[in-house]
Design an enzyme around this catalytic site. Structure first.
Site, short mmCIF file in Angstrom:
data_model
loop_
_atom_site.label_atom_id
_atom_site.label_comp_id
_atom_site.label_asym_id
_atom_site.label_seq_id
_atom_site.Cartn_x
_atom_site.Cartn_y
_atom_site.Cartn_z
N ASP A 97 -36.05 -24.88 -55.71
CA ASP A 97 -35.84 -24.04 -56.84
C ASP A 97 -36.54 -24.68 -58.22
O ASP A 97 -36.34 -25.98 -58.49
CB ASP A 97 -34.41 -23.71 -56.97
CG ASP A 97 -34.09 -22.55 -57.96
OD1 ASP A 97 -35.20 -22.04 -58.47
OD2 ASP A 97 -32.85 -21.99 -58.15
N GLY A 118 -40.70 -22.24 -61.67
CA GLY A 118 -40.98 -21.28 -62.78
C GLY A 118 -40.54 -21.88 -64.09
O GLY A 118 -41.23 -22.11 -64.93
N ARG A 123 -46.35 -19.15 -64.33
CA ARG A 123 -45.39 -19.48 -63.24
C ARG A 123 -46.07 -20.15 -62.16
O ARG A 123 -45.48 -20.99 -61.42
CB ARG A 123 -44.49 -18.31 -62.99
CG ARG A 123 -43.35 -17.85 -64.04
CD ARG A 123 -42.79 -16.69 -63.48
NE ARG A 123 -42.15 -16.61 -62.27
CZ ARG A 123 -40.99 -17.38 -62.15
NH1 ARG A 123 -40.41 -17.78 -63.32
NH2 ARG A 123 -40.42 -17.60 -61.19
N HIS A 141 -45.52 -23.06 -59.00
CA HIS A 141 -45.68 -22.91 -57.41
C HIS A 141 -46.60 -23.90 -56.79
O HIS A 141 -46.21 -24.39 -56.08
CB HIS A 141 -45.86 -21.50 -57.12
CG HIS A 141 -44.81 -20.51 -57.59
ND1 HIS A 141 -43.32 -20.86 -57.55
CD2 HIS A 141 -44.97 -19.16 -58.16
CE1 HIS A 141 -42.80 -19.72 -57.86
NE2 HIS A 141 -43.43 -18.89 -58.10
N ARG A 183 -25.64 -22.73 -55.77
CA ARG A 183 -25.25 -21.65 -54.82
C ARG A 183 -26.14 -21.56 -53.64
O ARG A 183 -27.36 -22.22 -53.60
CB ARG A 183 -25.33 -20.19 -55.59
CG ARG A 183 -26.57 -19.84 -56.27
CD ARG A 183 -26.71 -18.68 -56.86
NE ARG A 183 -27.99 -18.25 -57.55
CZ ARG A 183 -27.96 -18.77 -58.72
NH1 ARG A 183 -26.97 -19.00 -59.62
NH2 ARG A 183 -29.09 -18.70 -59.30
N SER A 219 -27.44 -18.64 -52.18
CA SER A 219 -28.33 -17.63 -52.19
C SER A 219 -28.95 -17.25 -50.97
O SER A 219 -30.06 -16.83 -50.54
CB SER A 219 -29.65 -18.29 -52.97
OG SER A 219 -29.26 -18.33 -54.56
N TRP A 249 -40.05 -25.29 -64.35
CA TRP A 249 -41.02 -26.31 -64.62
C TRP A 249 -42.47 -25.84 -65.15
O TRP A 249 -42.55 -26.63 -66.22
CB TRP A 249 -41.50 -26.85 -63.20
CG TRP A 249 -42.24 -28.36 -63.43
CD1 TRP A 249 -41.74 -29.55 -62.98
CD2 TRP A 249 -43.88 -28.28 -63.25
NE1 TRP A 249 -42.92 -30.25 -63.02
CE2 TRP A 249 -44.11 -29.61 -63.36
CE3 TRP A 249 -44.75 -27.28 -63.32
CZ2 TRP A 249 -45.42 -30.05 -63.13
CZ3 TRP A 249 -45.99 -27.81 -63.44
CH2 TRP A 249 -46.47 -29.25 -63.25
N ASN A 297 -37.02 -12.19 -52.83
CA ASN A 297 -38.34 -12.38 -53.59
C ASN A 297 -39.49 -11.22 -53.71
O ASN A 297 -40.28 -11.23 -54.60
CB ASN A 297 -39.15 -13.67 -53.18
CG ASN A 297 -38.07 -14.89 -53.52
OD1 ASN A 297 -38.25 -16.16 -52.83
ND2 ASN A 297 -37.30 -15.05 -54.70
N TRP A 298 -39.22 -10.34 -52.78
CA TRP A 298 -40.01 -8.95 -52.71
C TRP A 298 -40.16 -8.40 -54.01
O TRP A 298 -40.70 -7.70 -54.37
CB TRP A 298 -39.97 -8.35 -51.60
CG TRP A 298 -40.22 -8.96 -50.19
CD1 TRP A 298 -39.49 -9.08 -49.15
CD2 TRP A 298 -41.53 -9.14 -49.70
NE1 TRP A 298 -40.08 -9.69 -48.20
CE2 TRP A 298 -41.45 -9.82 -48.52
CE3 TRP A 298 -42.80 -9.10 -50.42
CZ2 TRP A 298 -42.58 -10.06 -47.79
CZ3 TRP A 298 -43.86 -9.49 -49.57
CH2 TRP A 298 -43.92 -9.73 -48.35
C1 FPP Z 1 -38.13 -20.92 -56.58
O1 FPP Z 1 -38.72 -21.29 -57.82
C2 FPP Z 1 -39.12 -21.18 -55.60
C3 FPP Z 1 -39.91 -19.95 -55.01
C4 FPP Z 1 -39.18 -18.86 -55.13
C5 FPP Z 1 -41.06 -20.28 -54.12
C6 FPP Z 1 -40.90 -21.62 -53.24
C7 FPP Z 1 -42.38 -21.65 -52.89
C8 FPP Z 1 -43.21 -23.04 -52.97
C9 FPP Z 1 -42.70 -24.20 -53.23
C10 FPP Z 1 -44.57 -22.59 -52.84
C11 FPP Z 1 -44.91 -22.12 -51.54
C12 FPP Z 1 -44.35 -22.80 -50.21
C13 FPP Z 1 -45.02 -23.20 -49.11
C14 FPP Z 1 -44.50 -23.99 -48.12
C15 FPP Z 1 -46.49 -23.32 -49.51
P1 FPP Z 1 -38.41 -20.30 -58.94
O2 FPP Z 1 -39.69 -19.40 -59.23
O3 FPP Z 1 -37.48 -19.22 -58.63
O4 FPP Z 1 -38.14 -21.01 -60.27
P2 FPP Z 1 -37.37 -20.73 -61.36
O5 FPP Z 1 -35.94 -20.43 -60.95
O6 FPP Z 1 -37.34 -21.76 -62.38
O7 FPP Z 1 -37.91 -19.47 -62.22
#
Ligand code: FPP
Length: 254
Positions: free
Chosen positions: A21, A24, A34, A38, A195, A197, A26, A69-70
Site C-alpha cells: 500500500d 499513490g 499515481r 505504481h 487493516r 482489507s 508516494w 480496485n475495479w
Molecule cells: C496500493 O497503493 C497498491 C495497489 C492498489 C496496487 C499494487 C500494485 C503494484 C505494486 C504494481 C503491480 C504489481 C505487479 C506484481 C506487477 P495505492 O494506489 O492504494 O496507494 P495510496 O493508498 O497511497 O493511494
C-alpha cells in the site's frame, strides 16, 4: 548469512504475504501522477522477490489488485494492467532460470483476455519451479474467494461427491484459490494503514501481522529485515499455551 536470515528460518517463516500500500501517496508526495507510484511499486516487487529468495522464504503472496480496485478510474486500472503485463514479460525468463513458480489467486474471469492469457502462459511455463512460489492476488477479495469455495462445496454436495458432515477446515481449505498452498506466517502491510482489507481472510487466521509506515515503493531489503526480525521475536501459540508450544509446533494447526 545474516542474523535475520537465520532467525527467519528458525521460526519457520515459510510464507510471507504483503499488502503493498502507498503507491499513490508516494507519487503525490513528489508531485507525480499515481501511475509513477505504481511503477516504483513494481520495482519494489522485483526487489522483494529477490530478497525473499535470499532469505529462504518459500512463498510470497502479494495483494496486487483487489476486487474493490475495479472501482478505480479506468485510466489507473489500465495502467496497472499494463504494468502487470510488462512485469510478466520482463520476469518470465528470470523465473524460469531461477526456478520461480508463478501462481495467481482471485476472480481471474474479470481480467481482460490478454491479461488472462499472459498469466496462464507464465503460470504454465513456470509450474515446475521449486525454489520459490510467487502468488499474485489479482481481482482478489477474501470474502469473494470464500464465497466461490462455498458454492463449489455446495455443488459437490448436491452432485453426491461430498458428504457435508465430513467437511472440516482442511477439506474446505482445499476449495480455496490457495488450495494446495501453506497458510501465511507473516502478513506485512505498508503505508501506515492498520487493516487487512479483505486479503487472505481465511488463510491469515494465525498469521502474525506487521504494519509499517513505509510506503510500498520505499520498501526495501532493510525494511524487510526489520519485519523478519520482529517476526522472529513473536511467540506463535496457535490457540495453545506457552508450555505446549515450546518448541514451536506449527503443524498442530493442521
Ligand atoms: C496500493 O497503493 C497498491 C495497489 C492498489 C496496487 C499494487 C500494485 C503494484 C505494486 C504494481 C503491480 C504489481 C505487479 C506484481 C506487477 P495505492 O494506489 O492504494 O496507494 P495510496 O493508498 O497511497 O493511494
Amino acid at each position: 548469512m545474516s542474523t535475520f536470515v537465520q532467525s527467519a528460518e528458525k521460526r519457520h517463516l515459510e510464507h510471507l504475504a504483503i499488502i503493498m500500500d502507498g503507491n499513490g501517496r508516494w507519487a503525490k508526495q513528489r508531485g507525480l501522477p499515481r501511475v509513477a507510484g505504481h511503477q516504483q511499486g513494481v520495482e519494489a516487487v522485483t526487489r522483494i522477490v529477490d530478497e525473499c529468495v535470499r532469505h529462504g522464504i518459500r512463498y510470497l503472496s502479494l495483494f496486487a489488485f483487489s476486487s474493490e480496485n475495479w472501482g478505480r478510474p479506468r485510466q489507473e486500472i489500465d495502467a496497472l494492467m499494463g504494468l502487470l503485463l510488462q512485469y510478466l514479460s520482463s520476469q518470465r525468463q528470470k523465473m524460469l532460470t531461477e526456478r520461480i513458480r508463478l501462481r495467481v489467486i482471485g476472480d481471474l474471469s474479470r481480467l481482460s483476455e490478454p491479461v488472462q492469457s499472459a498469466l496462464v502462459d507464465v503460470v504454465r511455463e513456470t509450474s515446475q519451479g521449486q525454489t520459490f512460489t510467487l502468488i499474485l492476488a489479482l481481482s482478489y477479495g477474501g470474502r469473494d474467494e470464500i464465497m466461490r469455495a462455498a458454492k463449489q462445496v455446495a455443488r459437490h454436495a448436491l452432485d453426491g461427491h461430498l458428504d457435508i458432515d465430513q467437511l472440516d477446515n482442511k477439506s474446505f481449505s482445499a476449495f480455496l484459490d490457495t488450495g494446495d498452498l501453506p497458510e501465511p506466517d507473516l502478513l506485512i502491510r505498508t503505508s501506515g494503514e492498520v487493516r487487512i482489507s479483505n486479503f487472505l481472510l481465511w488463510q491469515a487466521a494465525y498469521a502474525e501481522f506487521y504494519f509499517t509506515d513505509v510506503l510500498w515503493p520505499d520498501f526495501d531489503a532493510v525494511e524487510l529485515q526489520k519485519a523478519l526480525a520482529e517476526y522472529s521475536q513473536r511467540k506463535r501459540r496457535f490457540g495453545l499455551t506457552d508450555d505446549q508450544t515450546e518448541p514451536q509446533i506449527k503443524e498442530s494447526n493442521d
